[in-house]
Write a protein that holds these residues in place. Structure first.
Motif, PDB file in Angstrom:
ATOM      1  N   GLY A 278     -42.476  31.770  36.160  1.00  0.00           N
ATOM      2  CA  GLY A 278     -41.762  33.035  36.338  1.00  0.00           C
ATOM      3  C   GLY A 278     -41.599  33.780  35.036  1.00  0.00           C
ATOM      4  N   GLY A 279     -40.492  34.469  34.897  1.00  0.00           N
ATOM      5  CA  GLY A 279     -40.252  35.245  33.691  1.00  0.00           C
ATOM      6  C   GLY A 279     -41.295  36.334  33.496  1.00  0.00           C
ATOM      7  N   GLY A 280     -41.803  36.448  32.278  1.00  0.00           N
ATOM      8  CA  GLY A 280     -42.801  37.469  31.974  1.00  0.00           C
ATOM      9  C   GLY A 280     -44.129  37.258  32.664  1.00  0.00           C
ATOM     10  N   SER A 281     -44.349  36.048  33.211  1.00  0.00           N
ATOM     11  CA  SER A 281     -45.609  35.767  33.912  1.00  0.00           C
ATOM     12  C   SER A 281     -45.635  36.326  35.329  1.00  0.00           C
ATOM     13  CB  SER A 281     -45.859  34.254  33.979  1.00  0.00           C
ATOM     14  OG  SER A 281     -45.964  33.694  32.698  1.00  0.00           O
ATOM     15  N   SER A 282     -44.466  36.540  35.927  1.00  0.00           N
ATOM     16  CA  SER A 282     -44.389  36.907  37.345  1.00  0.00           C
ATOM     17  C   SER A 282     -45.153  38.193  37.641  1.00  0.00           C
ATOM     18  CB  SER A 282     -42.932  37.069  37.773  1.00  0.00           C
ATOM     19  OG  SER A 282     -42.303  35.823  37.879  1.00  0.00           O
ATOM     20  N   THR A 283     -46.176  38.056  38.493  1.00  0.00           N
ATOM     21  CA  THR A 283     -47.015  39.202  38.844  1.00  0.00           C
ATOM     22  C   THR A 283     -47.477  39.073  40.287  1.00  0.00           C
ATOM     23  OG1 THR A 283     -47.853  39.262  36.569  1.00  0.00           O
ATOM     24  CG2 THR A 283     -49.019  40.582  38.190  1.00  0.00           C
ATOM     25  N   LEU A 284     -47.344  40.163  41.033  1.00  0.00           N
ATOM     26  CA  LEU A 284     -47.834  40.235  42.403  1.00  0.00           C
ATOM     27  C   LEU A 284     -48.899  41.319  42.490  1.00  0.00           C
ATOM     28  CD1 LEU A 284     -47.802  39.699  45.479  1.00  0.00           C
ATOM     29  CD2 LEU A 284     -45.861  41.307  45.624  1.00  0.00           C
ATOM     30  N   TRP A 285     -50.090  40.917  42.934  1.00  0.00           N
ATOM     31  CA  TRP A 285     -51.224  41.822  43.113  1.00  0.00           C
ATOM     32  C   TRP A 285     -51.499  41.956  44.605  1.00  0.00           C
ATOM     33  CZ3 TRP A 285     -55.002  44.679  40.538  1.00  0.00           C
ATOM     34  CH2 TRP A 285     -56.210  44.881  41.198  1.00  0.00           C
ATOM     35  N   PHE A 286     -51.628  43.199  45.077  1.00  0.00           N
ATOM     36  CA  PHE A 286     -51.907  43.399  46.501  1.00  0.00           C
ATOM     37  C   PHE A 286     -52.687  44.696  46.703  1.00  0.00           C
ATOM     38  CE2 PHE A 286     -50.223  44.955  50.747  1.00  0.00           C
ATOM     39  CZ  PHE A 286     -51.095  44.174  51.495  1.00  0.00           C
ATOM     40  N   ASN A 287     -53.772  44.594  47.457  1.00  0.00           N
ATOM     41  CA  ASN A 287     -54.592  45.766  47.782  1.00  0.00           C
ATOM     42  C   ASN A 287     -54.992  46.566  46.539  1.00  0.00           C
ATOM     43  OD1 ASN A 287     -54.916  45.414  50.519  1.00  0.00           O
ATOM     44  ND2 ASN A 287     -53.162  46.701  51.093  1.00  0.00           N
ATOM     45  N   GLY A 288     -55.334  45.849  45.466  1.00  0.00           N
ATOM     46  CA  GLY A 288     -55.852  46.513  44.275  1.00  0.00           C
ATOM     47  C   GLY A 288     -54.817  47.011  43.295  1.00  0.00           C
ATOM     48  N   ASN A 289     -53.549  46.638  43.479  1.00  0.00           N
ATOM     49  CA  ASN A 289     -52.491  47.129  42.594  1.00  0.00           C
ATOM     50  C   ASN A 289     -51.503  46.030  42.248  1.00  0.00           C
ATOM     51  OD1 ASN A 289     -53.004  50.179  42.600  1.00  0.00           O
ATOM     52  ND2 ASN A 289     -52.878  49.732  44.786  1.00  0.00           N
ATOM     53  N   VAL A 290     -50.916  46.139  41.054  1.00  0.00           N
ATOM     54  CA  VAL A 290     -49.775  45.304  40.700  1.00  0.00           C
ATOM     55  C   VAL A 290     -48.548  45.923  41.356  1.00  0.00           C
ATOM     56  CG1 VAL A 290     -48.312  44.455  38.835  1.00  0.00           C
ATOM     57  CG2 VAL A 290     -50.797  44.536  38.526  1.00  0.00           C
ATOM     58  N   ILE A 291     -47.837  45.138  42.172  1.00  0.00           N
ATOM     59  CA  ILE A 291     -46.751  45.667  42.994  1.00  0.00           C
ATOM     60  C   ILE A 291     -45.398  45.593  42.307  1.00  0.00           C
ATOM     61  CG2 ILE A 291     -45.547  45.411  45.199  1.00  0.00           C
ATOM     62  CD1 ILE A 291     -48.450  46.427  45.412  1.00  0.00           C
ATOM     63  N   ASN A 292     -45.142  44.495  41.604  1.00  0.00           N
ATOM     64  CA  ASN A 292     -43.831  44.327  40.976  1.00  0.00           C
ATOM     65  C   ASN A 292     -43.787  44.976  39.601  1.00  0.00           C
ATOM     66  OD1 ASN A 292     -45.612  42.276  39.959  1.00  0.00           O
ATOM     67  ND2 ASN A 292     -43.823  41.222  39.112  1.00  0.00           N
ATOM     68  N   GLN A 293     -42.735  44.669  38.852  1.00  0.00           N
ATOM     69  CA  GLN A 293     -42.570  45.231  37.504  1.00  0.00           C
ATOM     70  C   GLN A 293     -42.576  44.096  36.482  1.00  0.00           C
ATOM     71  OE1 GLN A 293     -42.460  48.591  37.106  1.00  0.00           O
ATOM     72  NE2 GLN A 293     -42.702  48.704  39.337  1.00  0.00           N
ATOM     73  N   PRO A 294     -43.784  43.636  36.055  1.00  0.00           N
ATOM     74  CA  PRO A 294     -43.847  42.554  35.060  1.00  0.00           C
ATOM     75  C   PRO A 294     -43.152  42.963  33.770  1.00  0.00           C
ATOM     76  CG  PRO A 294     -45.994  42.937  36.070  1.00  0.00           C
ATOM     77  CD  PRO A 294     -45.121  44.080  36.477  1.00  0.00           C
ATOM     78  N   THR A 295     -42.641  41.970  33.045  1.00  0.00           N
ATOM     79  CA  THR A 295     -41.799  42.277  31.883  1.00  0.00           C
ATOM     80  C   THR A 295     -42.327  41.719  30.576  1.00  0.00           C
ATOM     81  OG1 THR A 295     -40.438  40.323  32.327  1.00  0.00           O
ATOM     82  CG2 THR A 295     -39.714  42.407  33.291  1.00  0.00           C
ATOM     83  N   GLU A 296     -43.623  41.469  30.491  1.00  0.00           N
ATOM     84  CA  GLU A 296     -44.176  41.005  29.220  1.00  0.00           C
ATOM     85  C   GLU A 296     -44.002  42.095  28.165  1.00  0.00           C
ATOM     86  OE1 GLU A 296     -46.470  38.383  26.608  1.00  0.00           O
ATOM     87  OE2 GLU A 296     -44.939  38.279  28.164  1.00  0.00           O
TER      88      GLU A 296
END
Length: 311
Positions: A278-296
């Protein structure tokens, strides 16, 4: 002129050849990197099949692909003959939470991938890059195996590391796509593979087992803060899965504790759920887009070792 006679010329050639061989060995030992190509491993595995079986399978695949209808895609859903995905965004615990319901016709649709299609230490790409490279419909960051020297690594039926990360719960996904959470101290990755495991991810902890929450309200990963961005996956039933990714560490989203994350899974109907990096690694990809707001910091999306995806 005698210096260039055949006798001396032969000696010079031998000396040059020996020097070149020594140089090559030194470069190979101390300079050149050694990685395991996933394509090479898969090719070696396929070579054990008869050519007739390979040809028959290719013909069957071609026929199936021809018969498939075009997928139906919206901003929050994807549907084709073999895969159905729906995305719901909700807000709980002062946090934006993304819930992805996934149903597949075959467990083969659940896969994992390494950065640069290569197993090794500190080999990294963003989740979105790996998702694109593997034609993923939906993808999440995995367990970041390359950040550690310990912990089981079994991916797509190939065992890469059978080193116990003491005190860690691992997620085992078998060839039927069913989830099981095991204590690495009491297991062997090789035995799990022989018993039918196809994927093993090593991060944890387990969040839900048999529909019941298995973490306490104050439990946390290592020394992490109580509220964090989160990535986790669960199973609802046969070929039916749920992914939950939560934002955090921003003015808009506080983040979730492990217990709060487990509650969201329980509400979604998960019988088993497991926490990933989790943390800065958390990323959700769907239908060609990053959906969430990653915090790296600096880039938004962190480069990681691996992903789990559906296609």
């Amino acid at each position: 002129m005698q210096f260039f006679s055949k006798k001396y010329l032969w000696t010079i050639c031998c000396g040059l050849g020996l020097s070149a061989a020594v140089t090559a060995v030194l470069l190979d030992t101390f300079v050149l990197s050694h990685k395991i190509s996933i394509e090479a491993v898969q090719a070696a595995s396929v070579s054990s099949e008869s050519s007739e079986d390979v040809i028959a399978e290719a013909a069957k695949t071609t026929t199936t692909e021809t018969a498939e209808s075009d997928p139906i895609i919206t901003e929050t859903s994807y549907t084709d003959d073999d895969l159905s995905v729906s995305l719901t965004t909700t807000r709980e615990y002062e946090t934006e939470i993304y819930i992805v319901d996934i149903q597949v016709s075959s467990a083969d649709a659940l896969k994992t991938a390494f950065a640069e299609n290569t197993y090794g230490r500190n080999i990294k790409e963003t989740t979105s890059q790996m998702a694109e490279d593997n034609q993923a419909i939906v993808a999440i960051n995995g367990d970041y195996y390359g950040f550690r020297n310990m912990g089981f690594v079994l991916r797509n039926g190939v065992l890469y590391r059978d080193t116990v990360n003491s005190g860690t719960e691992a997620l085992v996904i078998d060839s039927n796509g069913d989830f099981q959470i095991v204590e690495e101290d009491n297991a062997s990755a090789e035995d799990l593979l022989n018993d039918g495991a196809r994927q093993i991810l090593s991060f944890g902890p387990g969040l839900v087992q048999n529909g019941e929450i298995t973490v306490t309200e104050d439990e946390e990963v290592g020394q992490a803060m109580q509220s964090n961005p989160r990535t986790a996956i669960g199973q609802i039933g046969e070929n039916h899965y749920v992914i939950i990714v939560a934002d955090g560490r921003t003015d808009e989203s506080e983040g979730l504790s492990l217990y709060e994350l487990a509650e969201v899974f329980q509400e979604a109907g998960a019988s088993t759920a497991y926490n990933l990096d989790g943390g800065g690694s958390s990323t959700l990809w769907f239908n060609g887009n990053v959906i969430n707001q990653p915090t790296e910091k600096g880039s938004g999306e962190r480069s990681v070792s691996d992903i789990l995806y559906f296609n």
